[in-house]
Design an enzyme around this catalytic site. Sequence first.
Site, PDB file in Angstrom:
ATOM      1  N   ARG A 110       0.820  -1.232   0.000  1.00 40.26           N
ATOM      2  CA  ARG A 110       0.000   0.000   0.000  1.00 40.26           C
ATOM      3  C   ARG A 110       0.848   1.274   0.000  1.00 40.26           C
ATOM      4  NH1 ARG A 110      -2.750  -3.098   3.658  1.00 40.26           N
ATOM      5  NH2 ARG A 110      -4.641  -4.036   2.824  1.00 40.26           N
ATOM      6  N   LYS A 132      -0.639  10.962 -10.976  1.00 42.93           N
ATOM      7  CA  LYS A 132      -1.432   9.971 -11.714  1.00 42.93           C
ATOM      8  C   LYS A 132      -0.477   8.956 -12.306  1.00 42.93           C
ATOM      9  CE  LYS A 132      -5.405  12.212 -13.807  1.00 42.93           C
ATOM     10  NZ  LYS A 132      -5.948  12.581 -15.122  1.00 42.93           N
ATOM     11  N   GLU A 174       2.639  20.510 -24.301  1.00 41.24           N
ATOM     12  CA  GLU A 174       2.011  20.576 -22.970  1.00 41.24           C
ATOM     13  C   GLU A 174       2.397  21.894 -22.264  1.00 41.24           C
ATOM     14  OE1 GLU A 174      -0.205  18.370 -22.031  1.00 41.24           O
ATOM     15  OE2 GLU A 174       0.257  16.561 -23.188  1.00 41.24           O
ATOM     16  N   LYS A 216       1.389  23.019 -12.995  1.00 39.01           N
ATOM     17  CA  LYS A 216       0.600  21.775 -12.926  1.00 39.01           C
ATOM     18  C   LYS A 216       0.284  21.440 -11.466  1.00 39.01           C
ATOM     19  CE  LYS A 216       0.065  17.005 -14.363  1.00 39.01           C
ATOM     20  NZ  LYS A 216       0.503  15.859 -15.127  1.00 39.01           N
ATOM     21  N   GLU A 226      -9.390  14.786  -9.434  1.00 35.64           N
ATOM     22  CA  GLU A 226     -10.206  15.124 -10.612  1.00 35.64           C
ATOM     23  C   GLU A 226     -11.700  15.025 -10.295  1.00 35.64           C
ATOM     24  OE1 GLU A 226      -8.552  14.521 -15.087  1.00 35.64           O
ATOM     25  OE2 GLU A 226      -8.948  12.735 -13.965  1.00 35.64           O
ATOM     26  N   ARG A 231      -9.138  20.086 -12.328  1.00 37.16           N
ATOM     27  CA  ARG A 231      -8.014  19.416 -12.990  1.00 37.16           C
ATOM     28  C   ARG A 231      -8.269  19.250 -14.494  1.00 37.16           C
ATOM     29  NH1 ARG A 231      -3.976  14.803 -10.380  1.00 37.16           N
ATOM     30  NH2 ARG A 231      -2.740  14.586 -12.258  1.00 37.16           N
ATOM     31  N   ASN A 235      -6.606  19.139 -19.488  1.00 34.12           N
ATOM     32  CA  ASN A 235      -7.060  18.422 -20.671  1.00 34.12           C
ATOM     33  C   ASN A 235      -7.365  19.343 -21.844  1.00 34.12           C
ATOM     34  OD1 ASN A 235      -7.385  15.465 -20.531  1.00 34.12           O
ATOM     35  ND2 ASN A 235      -8.245  16.027 -18.556  1.00 34.12           N
ATOM     36  N   HIS A 238      -7.182  18.143 -25.433  1.00 34.23           N
ATOM     37  CA  HIS A 238      -7.089  16.687 -25.386  1.00 34.23           C
ATOM     38  C   HIS A 238      -8.333  15.969 -25.925  1.00 34.23           C
ATOM     39  CE1 HIS A 238      -3.478  17.550 -23.174  1.00 34.23           C
ATOM     40  NE2 HIS A 238      -3.230  16.277 -22.909  1.00 34.23           N
ATOM     41  N   HIS A 242      -7.246  13.521 -28.511  1.00 28.31           N
ATOM     42  CA  HIS A 242      -7.453  12.068 -28.402  1.00 28.31           C
ATOM     43  C   HIS A 242      -8.200  11.539 -29.621  1.00 28.31           C
ATOM     44  CE1 HIS A 242      -6.986  12.089 -23.745  1.00 28.31           C
ATOM     45  NE2 HIS A 242      -5.834  11.875 -24.354  1.00 28.31           N
ATOM     46  N   HIS A 254       1.220  11.924 -29.352  1.00 23.42           N
ATOM     47  CA  HIS A 254       0.306  12.648 -28.475  1.00 23.42           C
ATOM     48  C   HIS A 254       0.518  14.175 -28.548  1.00 23.42           C
ATOM     49  CE1 HIS A 254      -2.152  13.329 -24.909  1.00 23.42           C
ATOM     50  NE2 HIS A 254      -1.169  14.056 -24.412  1.00 23.42           N
TER      51      HIS A 254
HETATM   52  N1  NAD Z   1       0.904  10.110 -15.489  1.00 31.18           N
HETATM   53  C1  NAD Z   1       0.759  11.229 -16.153  1.00 31.18           C
HETATM   54  O1  NAD Z   1       0.301  12.254 -15.634  1.00 31.18           O
HETATM   55  C2  NAD Z   1       1.200  11.261 -17.599  1.00 31.18           C
HETATM   56  C3  NAD Z   1       1.173  12.480 -18.308  1.00 31.18           C
HETATM   57  C4  NAD Z   1       1.617  12.480 -19.619  1.00 31.18           C
HETATM   58  C5  NAD Z   1       2.061  11.304 -20.212  1.00 31.18           C
HETATM   59  N2  NAD Z   1       2.046  10.138 -19.502  1.00 31.18           N
HETATM   60  C6  NAD Z   1       2.519   8.876 -20.105  1.00 31.18           C
HETATM   61  O2  NAD Z   1       3.866   9.062 -20.487  1.00 31.18           O
HETATM   62  C7  NAD Z   1       4.179   8.187 -21.567  1.00 31.18           C
HETATM   63  C8  NAD Z   1       4.968   8.972 -22.588  1.00 31.18           C
HETATM   64  O3  NAD Z   1       6.084   9.533 -21.952  1.00 31.18           O
HETATM   65  P1  NAD Z   1       7.370  10.061 -22.755  1.00 31.18           P
HETATM   66  O4  NAD Z   1       6.965  10.939 -23.870  1.00 31.18           O
HETATM   67  O5  NAD Z   1       8.331  10.582 -21.764  1.00 31.18           O
HETATM   68  O6  NAD Z   1       7.820   8.763 -23.520  1.00 31.18           O
HETATM   69  P2  NAD Z   1       8.771   7.545 -23.183  1.00 31.18           P
HETATM   70  O7  NAD Z   1       8.878   7.307 -21.737  1.00 31.18           O
HETATM   71  O8  NAD Z   1       8.296   6.414 -24.011  1.00 31.18           O
HETATM   72  O9  NAD Z   1      10.167   8.101 -23.737  1.00 31.18           O
HETATM   73  C9  NAD Z   1      10.280   8.536 -25.091  1.00 31.18           C
HETATM   74  C10 NAD Z   1      11.585   8.051 -25.703  1.00 31.18           C
HETATM   75  O10 NAD Z   1      12.661   8.826 -25.175  1.00 31.18           O
HETATM   76  C11 NAD Z   1      13.730   7.938 -24.778  1.00 31.18           C
HETATM   77  N3  NAD Z   1      14.448   8.637 -23.716  1.00 31.18           N
HETATM   78  C12 NAD Z   1      14.093   8.794 -22.422  1.00 31.18           C
HETATM   79  N4  NAD Z   1      14.981   9.612 -21.800  1.00 31.18           N
HETATM   80  C13 NAD Z   1      15.913   9.942 -22.721  1.00 31.18           C
HETATM   81  C14 NAD Z   1      17.085  10.744 -22.697  1.00 31.18           C
HETATM   82  N5  NAD Z   1      17.441  11.409 -21.610  1.00 31.18           N
HETATM   83  N6  NAD Z   1      17.818  10.858 -23.823  1.00 31.18           N
HETATM   84  C15 NAD Z   1      17.437  10.198 -24.978  1.00 31.18           C
HETATM   85  N7  NAD Z   1      16.332   9.440 -25.069  1.00 31.18           N
HETATM   86  C16 NAD Z   1      15.579   9.324 -23.954  1.00 31.18           C
HETATM   87  C17 NAD Z   1      13.027   6.702 -24.354  1.00 31.18           C
HETATM   88  O11 NAD Z   1      13.899   5.595 -24.406  1.00 31.18           O
HETATM   89  C18 NAD Z   1      11.899   6.594 -25.386  1.00 31.18           C
HETATM   90  O12 NAD Z   1      12.365   5.975 -26.549  1.00 31.18           O
HETATM   91  C19 NAD Z   1       2.848   7.649 -22.064  1.00 31.18           C
HETATM   92  O13 NAD Z   1       2.707   6.303 -21.672  1.00 31.18           O
HETATM   93  C20 NAD Z   1       1.816   8.520 -21.389  1.00 31.18           C
HETATM   94  O14 NAD Z   1       0.598   7.822 -21.128  1.00 31.18           O
HETATM   95  C21 NAD Z   1       1.646  10.102 -18.213  1.00 31.18           C
END
Ligand code: NAD
Length: 354
Positions: A110, A132, A174, A216, A226, A231, A235, A238, A242, A254
């Site tokens: 937990r 999140k 963003e 944020k 939310e 919150r 979006n 979005h 989406h 995205h």
């Molecule tokens: N929880 C939330 O609030 C929230 C908000 C937005 C997005 N997300 C999630 O985040 C994910 C996307 O995240 P992202 O865009 O960071 O993508 P990702 O984590 O897939 O990374 C994108 C690419 O960058 C590479 N990478 C990472 N760090 C690097 C660095 N320092 N140098 C070179 N390459 C690097 C990774 O290997 C990958 O190929 C999605 O699954 C999305 O749903 C979550």
Amino acid sequence: MRESLEDICCSKIRVIVGEGSLSKLSEIKDSNTVVIYSRRVDVTDKINKYLPNVYFIPINDGESAKELSNVISIVEKLFERNFDRGDYVIAVGGGTVTDVAGFIASIYLRGLNLVNVPTTFLGMVDAAIGGKNGVNFNNIKNLIGTFYQPSMIISDLEFLETLPIEELKKGLAEVIKYGLTLDKELYDYLSLNKDRVINKDKQVLEEVIFRSTLDKLGIVKEDERETKGIRIVLNFGHTIGHAIEAGSSFNVPHGYAISVGMVCEAKIAEELGYAEEGVVEDVLWLLQLYGLPYDISQIDAPIDIRLALNAINMDKKHRKDAILMPFPTRIGSWKKVEVPLDTIKGFAEQCLKK
Ligand SMILES: NC(=O)c1ccc[n+]([C@@H]2O[C@H](COP(=O)([O-])OP(=O)(O)OC[C@H]3O[C@@H](n4cnc5c(N)ncnc54)[C@H](O)[C@@H]3O)[C@@H](O)[C@H]2O)c1
């Protein structure tokens, strides 16, 4: 280096942004610590410099990492190593890694201590912030997840040196969203510093990431779960974004989908009389400045309108025959509006027709 301590309901979150901020990891002492990191980004030496005795679990990037089977296999590893309540999970990677590691930290006993160390720009300005996390199930993105705040968010700019410019741009969508809806000063700062942002000037990126993080968190503070309709401002862009992602069978990144989505939603806001005249121009201007797409014709992938409109039916802000939309009213301000579903779909059809 910039630092702030934020209170979100029952959690204290330390935000540290800047070159060398990774050194703050050395403050974690005498705990069993696991570092869950992206296999593609070599972080072990960097982490070992401050935490010599940690256990590393590399994971793949991309949506396949967000499968429940991957979560269970990591839980098994923590169990074998007797992880306990006071122990730490450190997530080092992009949004994929912080989503998976945050989910594990929230469910194991937990709740283990969680530290987010985002390595992508999107992670630093969005995914690592707000508590999140989500994993996928039955091919549905983020179907299973929890709200769980990290105790620290460390954004060390050194990671960005290896990040491709395209990844920077995806995160900028963003940041522009925060500027348009919440933070006029950020909008103006982005307007004045385009070359330094694109050239990864550390001083400018520190300012942009720190401001985005606090923007944020300011919203999350008011509506962590939310439930209060605040919150939803995060979006903006979005609903249509989406729809573009779904209509392209998720072939449009995205960040690009929400760029076009923000323009379309600003047009709806202006046409329905919620946004002051000129807001659409302001949205277009900043997206164009940063080379982000602002019109569906700039999106390479074909868009299936039927799939796109269907995604609008599934929008999480959907209430009976309407959708709650966060509309910009002028730069840095927004308003929540209930818009009939058919109205949104009508506008979406116009925006998504190539
Ligand atoms: N929880 C939330 O609030 C929230 C908000 C937005 C997005 N997300 C999630 O985040 C994910 C996307 O995240 P992202 O865009 O960071 O993508 P990702 O984590 O897939 O990374 C994108 C690419 O960058 C590479 N990478 C990472 N760090 C690097 C660095 N320092 N140098 C070179 N390459 C690097 C990774 O290997 C990958 O190929 C999605 O699954 C999305 O749903 C979550």
